[in-house]
Write an enzyme that holds these catalytic residues in place. Structure first.
Site, PDB file in Angstrom:
ATOM      1  N   GLU A  35       0.943  -1.235  -0.104  1.00 33.59           N
ATOM      2  CA  GLU A  35      -0.042  -0.327   0.338  1.00 33.59           C
ATOM      3  C   GLU A  35       0.508   0.833  -0.250  1.00 33.59           C
ATOM      4  O   GLU A  35       1.861   1.533   0.911  1.00 33.59           O
ATOM      5  CB  GLU A  35      -0.760  -0.223   1.632  1.00 33.59           C
ATOM      6  CG  GLU A  35      -2.025   1.092   1.382  1.00 33.59           C
ATOM      7  CD  GLU A  35      -2.981   1.368   2.057  1.00 33.59           C
ATOM      8  OE1 GLU A  35      -3.735   1.645   2.148  1.00 33.59           O
ATOM      9  OE2 GLU A  35      -3.303  -0.145   3.908  1.00 33.59           O
ATOM     10  N   ARG A 260       3.821 -13.417   9.815  1.00 36.30           N
ATOM     11  CA  ARG A 260       4.067 -12.243  10.062  1.00 36.30           C
ATOM     12  C   ARG A 260       6.230 -11.917  10.130  1.00 36.30           C
ATOM     13  O   ARG A 260       6.177 -12.923  11.492  1.00 36.30           O
ATOM     14  CB  ARG A 260       3.438 -10.649   9.943  1.00 36.30           C
ATOM     15  CG  ARG A 260       2.062 -11.206   9.585  1.00 36.30           C
ATOM     16  CD  ARG A 260       1.813 -10.024   9.653  1.00 36.30           C
ATOM     17  NE  ARG A 260       1.955  -8.373   9.870  1.00 36.30           N
ATOM     18  CZ  ARG A 260       1.213  -7.581  10.248  1.00 36.30           C
ATOM     19  NH1 ARG A 260       0.472  -7.357  10.921  1.00 36.30           N
ATOM     20  NH2 ARG A 260       1.301  -6.283   9.687  1.00 36.30           N
ATOM     21  N   LYS A 270       2.916   0.879  10.780  1.00 38.02           N
ATOM     22  CA  LYS A 270       3.054   1.963   9.858  1.00 38.02           C
ATOM     23  C   LYS A 270       2.921   3.556  10.439  1.00 38.02           C
ATOM     24  O   LYS A 270       2.679   4.309  10.239  1.00 38.02           O
ATOM     25  CB  LYS A 270       1.987   1.921   8.406  1.00 38.02           C
ATOM     26  CG  LYS A 270       2.816   1.140   7.245  1.00 38.02           C
ATOM     27  CD  LYS A 270       2.040   1.085   5.722  1.00 38.02           C
ATOM     28  CE  LYS A 270       2.825   0.631   4.752  1.00 38.02           C
ATOM     29  NZ  LYS A 270       2.657   1.017   3.692  1.00 38.02           N
TER      30      LYS A 270
END
Length: 553
Positions: A35, A260, A270
Site C-alpha cells: 500500500e 508475519r 505504519k
C-alpha cells in the site's frame, strides 16, 4: 544470495505444478502488493522476499502492484520509494508494474454482476448499526436490507457512484451467510462511499472497493497463480475464494498464508512509524534508527544481509518475534567478508612519541581485508604525533587493563611497540596529551626479544588525518516490546539511540570515501558513508553495527 531453501509454500507450489495439479503446465506467477501510504520496512521485506523469491526459485514471474484502493494518505512519493527499495534488494518486476486503481472500472462492472446474480445488495445501516447487528458466535448477524430487490440495489449502487448519497450512509454488501462461524463471511462490505481525492484517479470515484473484494479480483485479472500473504488473511481466505468463484474472472489464484515477521526493540505499524516521523521523534523515514528499508540502507545495511536474514528466519505458520541481534549478526557476517578495514579515532587524544624524530615520517603497508586477499593493500603514514582513542589511556587503570598507562607497553597496530612515559592534563583535569617512547626494533609490532605485550590499539597519524563526523546508533527503544509495554510506545524511546561525534580523525585513505562505501573501523565496528549529509568537504559516517556479536547461535 543462495537459492531459497524449501519451505511449506514451495511444497504447495510444487504440488500445484505437478501433473494433475491446479497449475500443471503453467508458469508460477506471484505478486507483491504494498500500500503506497508509507515506506517499506523490514517486516514488508519478508513478504517481498517470499513473493519475488518464490517466483525466482521456480523461474516464474512476480508483479509489483500498488494497493491504492484506499485514497487516504496514498502518495507517489511512497510509490517511488517502494520501487527504489525493491530494486536495491536486487529484485525486478520488468514491465509488470500495476496499480490496484487500474482495475476500478473492471471491479465495478464485476460487482454489478454480483448484484445481478442476487449475491450483493445495498445496505443502509450506519456503521454503528452495522456493529450492533453483526452478532457473535452464538447470534447470527441481521440486516433489514438483505432481501432488497435486485433492481433496487442496482439503482442505488449506481447512484452511490454518482455522488447522490452522503459518506457512510450506504454500503454494498455480499449476500453470503449471516450465520457463518467465520465473521468475515457474514455479508461483508464490498464497497463504501468515501469522498476523498485519489492520487491517480483524482475525483473520478467516490465509492471504493474493500480490499477483500479488490485483492482477489486484481489477482485473477493478472493471472496470478499463488497469492502469498500474511497470516492475518487466513480467516479471509474463504471470502477470497468466494469472490473468485462468483465473479466472472479469467483465472483462479490460490491464496497461501505465512507468519508475519516481528523484531524486538522496534515497531512495525505504519501508523506508529508515521507518528515517529511526523512528530519529530526521528529525522525522517530514512533515519538510520528506523526499521524502514531506506533507513537500514542509509545506516549501512546491505541487500545480501537483509535477504539472508529473511531466508534464515524461515517461513512459518505461527507468528514469532526475532531478536534484533540476529539481523545485526547477518550484517556483521556480510560486512566481515566484504568491508575494507581502516583506522579511525572517534574520541581523539594526542600521543606524542618523544624519541621518534620530529622530521621523520614513514609508511606502512597493511591489508585492506584479511578475509579477502584480492582486496589488496593500502599505505598508512606514521610520525611522532598520533591520534589515539581517549579510552585507550587511563591515569589509574583497573586490573587487567592492557592499554596505555604510565609504565605499560602496547602495540600500535601494524607499526611499533610503545611504552607510556607520562601525560598532560588541562585545568579541568582532562587528559590532553599522552607521552610515550617507541622501540625501533619492533617495526610491524614484532617483539624480537620475545617479551609479551598484551594490548594492541589503533591510531591515526596527525600529519595526514582527515576530520570526520561519526554517528553512533543504538536501538530506538529501550523496551524489547514497545507495543506491549502497557505505555504509549513513544515513552519507550531510547534517549541515547544516537550519539553524534564531531572532530573524529580517520586515516588518509578514506579521503575519497563515498556512498555506498562501507568499512570496518578497527576495534570500533562497521561504518558506512552517509549518502545524505556526507560530501567531499565533510565526511559523515554512520555506525551500521558494532563489532561485538551478541547473538547466540
Amino acid at each position: 544470495m543462495e537459492e531459497l531453501s524449501k519451505n511449506f509454500i514451495h511444497t504447495f507450489v510444487e504440488e500445484d505444478l505437478a501433473t494433475g495439479g491446479q497449475f500443471a503446465g503453467r508458469t508460477v506467477h506471484t505478486r507483491f502488493p504494498p500500500e503506497p501510504n508509507g515506506y517499506l520496512h523490514i517486516g514488508h521485506c519478508k513478504a517481498l522476499v517470499i513473493d519475488f523469491g518464490t517466483a525466482e526459485k521456480y523461474g516464474g514471474l512476480c508483479n509489483l502492484r500498488m494497493d491504492d484502493t484506499n485514497p487516504v494518505k496514498e502518495d507517489e512519493e511512497f510509490v517511488d520509494a517502494i520501487k527504489e527499495d525493491i530494486q536495491w534488494l536486487g529484485f525486478s518486476w520488468d514491465d509488470r508494474f500495476y496499480y490496484g486503481s487500474d482495475y476500478f472500472d473492471k471491479t465495478y462492472d464485476l460487482t454489478v454482476g454480483l448484484i445481478k446474480k442476487g449475491l450483493a445488495y445495498v445496505c443502509e445501516l450506519s456503521p454503528e448499526e452495522f456493529k450492533q447487528r453483526r452478532g457473535d458466535f452464538t447470534t447470527p448477524a441481521t440486516s433489514p436490507y438483505r432481501d432488497r430487490p435486485i433492481e433496487e440495489s442496482l439503482d442505488l449502487f449506481e447512484r452511490m457512484k454518482n455522488r447522490e448519497f452522503p459518506e457512510g450512509s450506504m454500503t454494498l454488501r455480499a449476500r453470503i451467510d449471516l450465520e457463518s462461524g467465520n465473521l468475515n463471511m457474514r455479508d461483508p462490505v464490498l464497497y463504501r462511499i468515501r469522498y476523498a481525492h485519489h492520487h491517480r484517479q483524482e475525483d473520478k470515484w467516490c465509492i471504493y472497493p474493500m480490499y477483500d473484494l479488490a485483492h482477489p479480483i486484481q489477482d485473477a485479472l493478472e493471472n496470478i497463480t499463488h497469492s502469498l500473504c500474511s497470516l492475518e488473511y487466513e480467516d479471509h481466505r474463504p471470502l477470497y475464494d468466494w469472490v473468485i468463484e462468483h465473479c466472472d474472472v479469467p483465472s483462479k489464484p490460490r491464496q497461501i498464508e505465512f507468519a508475519r515477521l516481528g523484531i524486538n526493540y522496534t515497531v512495525m505499524s505504519k501508523r506508529k512509524l508515521r507518528i515517529l516521523v511526523e512528530e519529530g521523534f526521528v529525522a525522517g523515514w530514512d533515519d538510520p534508527r528506523m526499521p524502514t528499508l531506506c533507513g537500514l540502507r542509509r545506516r549501512g545495511y546491505t541487500p545480501a544481509a537483509i535477504r539472508n536474514f529473511c531466508e534464515r528466519v524461515g517461513v512459518a505458520k505461527v507468528d514469532s518475534t526475532v531478536d534484533y541481534a540476529f539481523l545485526e549478526h547477518c550484517l556483521r557476517e556480510d560486512l566481515n567478508a566484504c568491508a575494507s578495514r581502516a583506522m579511525a579515532v572517534l574520541k581523539p587524544v594526542k600521543l606524542l612519541i618523544t624519541n621518534y624524530p620530529k622530521d621523520k615520517s614513514e609508511t606502512f603497508t597493511i591489508e585492506n581485508n584479511p578475509e579477502d586477499e584480492s582486496a589488496g593493500t593500502r599505505a598508512i603514514t606514521f610520525s611522532h604525533e598520533l591520534w589515539i582513542e581517549h579510552d585507550d589511556f587511563m591515569i589509574e587503570p583497573p586490573k587487567k587493563y592492557n592499554r596505555l598507562f604510565v609504565g605499560n607497553e602496547v602495540r600500535l597496530k601494524s607499526a611499533y611497540i610503545v611504552k607510556c612515559t607520562g601525560y598532560e592534563v588541562d585545568e579541568s583535569g582532562n587528559v590532553v596529551l599522552v607521552k610515550a617512547e617507541y622501540d625501533p626494533d619492533t617495526r610491524g609490532g614484532t617483539t624480537p626479544d620475545g617479551r609479551k605485550v598484551r594490548g594492541t590499539i589503533h591510531w591515526v597519524d596527525t600529519q595526514t588525518a582527515i576530520d570526520a563526523e561519526v554517528r553512533v546508533y543504538d536501538n530506538l527503544f529501550t523496551d524489547p516490546d514497545p507495543d506491549g509495554s502497557g505505555r504509549d510506545f513513544t515513552e519507550c524511546l531510547n534517549p541515547d539511540s544516537l550519539e553524534v561525534l564531531t572532530h573524529c580523525k580517520v586515516e588518509q585513505s578514506l579521503g575519497n570515501a563515498a556512498y555506498p562505501d562501507k568499512f570496518q573501523f578497527l576495534r570500533l565496528g562497521y561504518f558506512a558513508v552517509d549518502h545524505v549529509d556526507s560530501s567531499s568537504g565533510k565526511l559523515v559516517f554512520n555506525r551500521a553495527v558494532a563489532l561485538k556479536d551478541s547473538f547466540k547461535k
